[in-house]
Write an enzyme that holds these catalytic residues in place. Structure first.
Site, PDB file in Angstrom:
ATOM      1  N   ASN A 183       1.454   1.282   6.019  1.00 55.16           N
ATOM      2  CA  ASN A 183       2.082   0.542   4.928  1.00 55.16           C
ATOM      3  C   ASN A 183       3.121  -0.377   5.537  1.00 55.16           C
ATOM      4  O   ASN A 183       4.056   0.085   6.195  1.00 55.16           O
ATOM      5  CB  ASN A 183       2.753   1.509   3.937  1.00 55.16           C
ATOM      6  CG  ASN A 183       3.590   0.777   2.896  1.00 55.16           C
ATOM      7  OD1 ASN A 183       3.325  -0.370   2.581  1.00 55.16           O
ATOM      8  ND2 ASN A 183       4.597   1.448   2.375  1.00 55.16           N
ATOM      9  N   GLY A 184       2.964  -1.677   5.328  1.00 54.80           N
ATOM     10  CA  GLY A 184       3.933  -2.618   5.865  1.00 54.80           C
ATOM     11  C   GLY A 184       3.278  -3.878   6.375  1.00 54.80           C
ATOM     12  O   GLY A 184       2.123  -4.187   6.057  1.00 54.80           O
ATOM     13  N   GLY A 194      -1.081   0.307  -4.817  1.00 48.84           N
ATOM     14  CA  GLY A 194      -2.238  -0.466  -4.375  1.00 48.84           C
ATOM     15  C   GLY A 194      -3.474  -0.061  -5.139  1.00 48.84           C
ATOM     16  O   GLY A 194      -3.776   1.129  -5.234  1.00 48.84           O
ATOM     17  N   TYR A 248      11.492  -2.305  -8.456  1.00 48.33           N
ATOM     18  CA  TYR A 248      10.173  -2.473  -9.046  1.00 48.33           C
ATOM     19  C   TYR A 248       9.073  -1.597  -8.454  1.00 48.33           C
ATOM     20  O   TYR A 248       8.278  -1.014  -9.189  1.00 48.33           O
ATOM     21  CB  TYR A 248       9.761  -3.951  -8.927  1.00 48.33           C
ATOM     22  CG  TYR A 248       8.349  -4.250  -9.364  1.00 48.33           C
ATOM     23  CD1 TYR A 248       7.966  -4.141 -10.700  1.00 48.33           C
ATOM     24  CD2 TYR A 248       7.390  -4.671  -8.446  1.00 48.33           C
ATOM     25  CE1 TYR A 248       6.670  -4.431 -11.110  1.00 48.33           C
ATOM     26  CE2 TYR A 248       6.089  -4.958  -8.841  1.00 48.33           C
ATOM     27  CZ  TYR A 248       5.734  -4.837 -10.174  1.00 48.33           C
ATOM     28  OH  TYR A 248       4.454  -5.115 -10.571  1.00 48.33           O
ATOM     29  N   CYS A 257       0.817  -1.202   0.000  1.00 45.57           N
ATOM     30  CA  CYS A 257       0.000   0.000   0.000  1.00 45.57           C
ATOM     31  C   CYS A 257       0.853   1.255   0.000  1.00 45.57           C
ATOM     32  O   CYS A 257       2.075   1.204   0.029  1.00 45.57           O
ATOM     33  CB  CYS A 257      -0.946   0.014   1.200  1.00 45.57           C
ATOM     34  SG  CYS A 257      -0.134  -0.208   2.778  1.00 45.57           S
TER      35      CYS A 257
END
Length: 469
Positions: free
Chosen positions: A114-115, A40, A257, A10
């Site tokens: 996020n994580g 996301g 990426y 995310c």
């Protein structure tokens, strides 16, 4: 999973303005999330602080599908946080959309995360045994529950967060909004990115700096590993949790990426790192060929570097369908192959009769790589030489990246030559781990490369907890 890639979990975005500011925080968050949509695509949400009352909207879908002018006009407030989410299969549920908004003894709080926590399962079980009722399956709610409990024991939210950060383990970039404050925090190893910027005296936070470029926000710096930044009517101040900055482990796949190539993370532009990876590939794995083609989008910068270093011309050999998202699903093999044709189509005049060097960022299962190689052969390529700008992915990630079980990672069970045969390539070369790290040497942090080596920087308690929970 269509792309046969590692998938990001995310992205988060937040803004705090002084109360006299005329900034439309909801629209700022909207455009910020739009810039982070690549992180996301399953759900999105925005919460705003309206004079102590938290208003919010979150749903399944893309940012532009969820928010319109009517909703954004309703979301008025002097601060806002937003979230875009990618989840693993089975957890793509409306109740898991963020920001989480909770009411507890000290008032309202919104949280965007996020994580992934590596000890979430144990912590959830302990909290449930103590009477906590969970409404979602996310580890983000574990953080919120711990934070609300700690708040009872401390004078303020930042001291509560400091306590919680001493308990949770894993990767996280957090934004917490209360009626009076906006707080940003990053795990002690800095595994997930988080940057801070300023516009007209207003503070802005984002998973990536590309959102700042969209909004005309000046990038100030990265939030440091283990740092808690507090913004309120008195301005900005920060604190560090115990144990922070002793070592760092930023996910190296941000450069390979995940991040947009125009983002700057830890002082290094992502495009520059990918370009250098292409240069390194050309030196480590030279080949006689006629054209270099990057697989859109993350292979394009590396293809540029490979072309310049090798002297082989680069061309845009694929037409990409922009209306097929990263998470296009195919329930069977026939539809999987159709999905590849829907998203990528070779340009015959560029590849026909040519020896092609195909540059991509990674091979996970190997299925999509084989399909793309076959597409090039069907378009008339006489040879296809595959070059990968990451080392072989051999181990699963437990820090917020959706990866298959290790048994399904092709490099975990096969040699490079076996993989070459499986994807029908004439040759296959991966960048070495040493060269990859050299491409990122300008970044201020050390990196997590556990997906290549199996050397995890944090103890893994919940081994089934890969990706977003």
């Amino acid at each position: 999973m269509f792309d046969d890639k590692l998938q990001e979990e995310c992205g988060v975005f937040g803004i705090y303005t002084n109360r006299e500011s005329q900034v439309d925080t909801a629209r700022m968050a909207y455009y910020g999330l739009f810039s982070l949509q690549h992180r996301g695509q399953e759900s999105a949400g925005i919460a705003v602080n309206n004079s102590g009352t938290i208003l919010y909207r979150k749903e399944m879908g893309m940012v532009n599908e969820i928010f319109d002018d009517v909703i954004l006009d309703y979301l008025k407030g002097h601060s806002a946080i937003g979230h875009v989410r990618y989840s693993t299969s089975g957890d793509s549920l409306a109740e898991n959309a963020q920001p989480l908004v909770i009411k507890y003894t000290k008032g309202h709080m919104a949280l965007a995360h996020n994580g992934n926590l590596t000890n979430a399962k144990r912590l959830r079980a302990e909290l449930e045994a103590q009477g906590t009722i969970f409404q979602t399956t996310t580890d983000s709610e574990v953080i919120a529950a711990l934070l609300s409990r700690a708040r009872i024991r401390h004078r303020n939210i930042e001291e509560s967060l400091e306590e919680v950060m001493g308990v949770i383990r894993g990767a996280y970039a957090l934004l917490v909004m209360t009626p009076k404050k906006l707080i940003a925090a990053r795990d002690p190893l800095g595994m997930r990115p988080l940057v801070m910027g300023i516009k007209d005296g207003n503070y802005v936070f984002s998973s990536e700096s590309c959102a700042f470029d969209t909004l005309g926000v000046k990038l100030v710096r990265d939030v440091e590993p283990g740092e808690i930044i507090i913004i309120d009517e008195n301005g900005m101040r920060s604190m560090h949790v115990e144990g922070a900055s002793k070592r760092s482990a930023l996910c190296v796949f941000e450069y390979i990426y995940f991040a947009r190539p125009d983002s700057v993370i830890e002082g290094l532009e992502v495009y520059k790192a990918r370009y250098r990876a292409g240069e390194a590939l050309a030196k480590e794995h030279p080949v006689e060929a006629d054209v270099v083609i990057g697989v859109p989008d993350s292979g394009l910068a590396a293809a540029h570097g490979y072309s310049v270093a090798s002297g082989i011309p680069q061309a845009g050999g694929f037409m990409k369908n922009r209306y097929v998202g990263r998470t296009f699903i195919q329930p069977n093999q026939v539809q999987r192959e159709l999905g590849v044709h829907l998203k990528l189509n070779p340009i015959r005049s560029i590849v026909e009769g040519k020896r092609v060097v195909m540059i991509d960022d990674s091979i996970v299962r190997g299925t999509t790589s084989r399909h793309i190689v076959n597409l090039l052969r069907e378009a008339g390529a006489t040879e296809v030489h595959v070059r990968i700008s990451s080392p072989p992915v051999k181990y699963s990630c437990y820090f917020g990246i959706d990866t298959p079980e290790r048994k399904n990672l092709v490099a975990s069970n096969h040699s490079i030559d076996e993989i070459r045969e499986m994807i029908c390539a004439d040759s296959l070369g991966y960048i070495s781990r040493e060269s990859l790290l050299e491409t990122c040497k300008e970044a201020k942090l050390q990196f997590c490369t556990a997906c290549f080596s199996g050397d995890y920087p944090v103890k893994i308690e919940d081994e089934e907890a890969r990706g977003c929970q």
